[in-house]
Design a protein around this motif. Structure first.
Motif, PDB file in Angstrom:
ATOM      1  N   ASN A 299       8.209   1.506   5.347  1.00 45.51           N
ATOM      2  CA  ASN A 299       7.471   2.441   4.490  1.00 45.51           C
ATOM      3  C   ASN A 299       6.170   2.906   5.154  1.00 45.51           C
ATOM      4  O   ASN A 299       5.769   2.404   6.205  1.00 45.51           O
ATOM      5  N   GLY A 300       5.540   3.871   4.531  1.00 45.57           N
ATOM      6  CA  GLY A 300       4.337   4.474   5.100  1.00 45.57           C
ATOM      7  C   GLY A 300       3.166   3.521   5.255  1.00 45.57           C
ATOM      8  O   GLY A 300       2.383   3.636   6.184  1.00 45.57           O
ATOM      9  N   TYR A 301       3.049   2.564   4.334  1.00 52.29           N
ATOM     10  CA  TYR A 301       1.960   1.592   4.446  1.00 52.29           C
ATOM     11  C   TYR A 301       2.156   0.711   5.683  1.00 52.29           C
ATOM     12  O   TYR A 301       1.215   0.481   6.452  1.00 52.29           O
ATOM     13  N   GLU A 302       3.376   0.224   5.866  1.00 55.76           N
ATOM     14  CA  GLU A 302       3.675  -0.623   7.030  1.00 55.76           C
ATOM     15  C   GLU A 302       3.483   0.167   8.328  1.00 55.76           C
ATOM     16  O   GLU A 302       2.912  -0.352   9.301  1.00 55.76           O
ATOM     17  N   ALA A 303       3.964   1.403   8.336  1.00 58.71           N
ATOM     18  CA  ALA A 303       3.825   2.241   9.534  1.00 58.71           C
ATOM     19  C   ALA A 303       2.356   2.522   9.832  1.00 58.71           C
ATOM     20  O   ALA A 303       1.925   2.460  10.985  1.00 58.71           O
TER      21      ALA A 303
END
Length: 125
Positions: free
Chosen positions: A65-69
């Motif tokens: 997801n965008g947070y992890e990325a």
């Protein structure tokens, strides 16, 4: 504006319609566009492509997801501006995005004027 001053923006988006929409908007303001369809691709592109000036990061994506990325990208390039974008604009999304390393936040559907203002806030076009 000369091509040498052109900014490169990475669009991280798993929905094709949204990718095309953002690409059209960014082309209108003379930005070079690079596309990633998930967070894993985004991290790899940021590792290999030092010319990326800003990331437009979708939060809800498969694989990563965008947070992890965002967290992975900030470890590699801590000063690279990342703007979170999500269709699920819930109370607290902006706060969560900023807590996870994003520099800014925008809710979909994104209007051109709103996007241009955010990009200008983080880059000199």
């Amino acid at each position: 504006m000369s091509k040498s001053g052109q900014k490169t923006i990475l669009i991280v988006e798993d929905e094709e319609f949204n990718r095309i929409y953002f690409e059209e908007l960014l082309n209108q303001i003379n930005c070079k566009v690079v596309i990633a369809k998930n967070g894993i691709e985004a991290v790899e592109i940021c590792k290999k492509n030092a010319s990326i000036d800003l990331v437009l990061m979708d939060i809800k994506m498969p694989l990563m997801n965008g947070y992890e990325a965002t967290q992975a990208i900030k470890k590699i390039r801590p000063n690279l501006p990342i703007i979170a974008q999500t269709a699920f604009a819930l109370l607290g999304d902006k706060k969560k995005s900023l807590e996870n390393g994003c520099d800014d936040y925008v809710a979909k559907p994104v209007k051109k004027d709103t996007l241009v203002k955010l990009i200008n806030k983080h880059l000199t076009l």
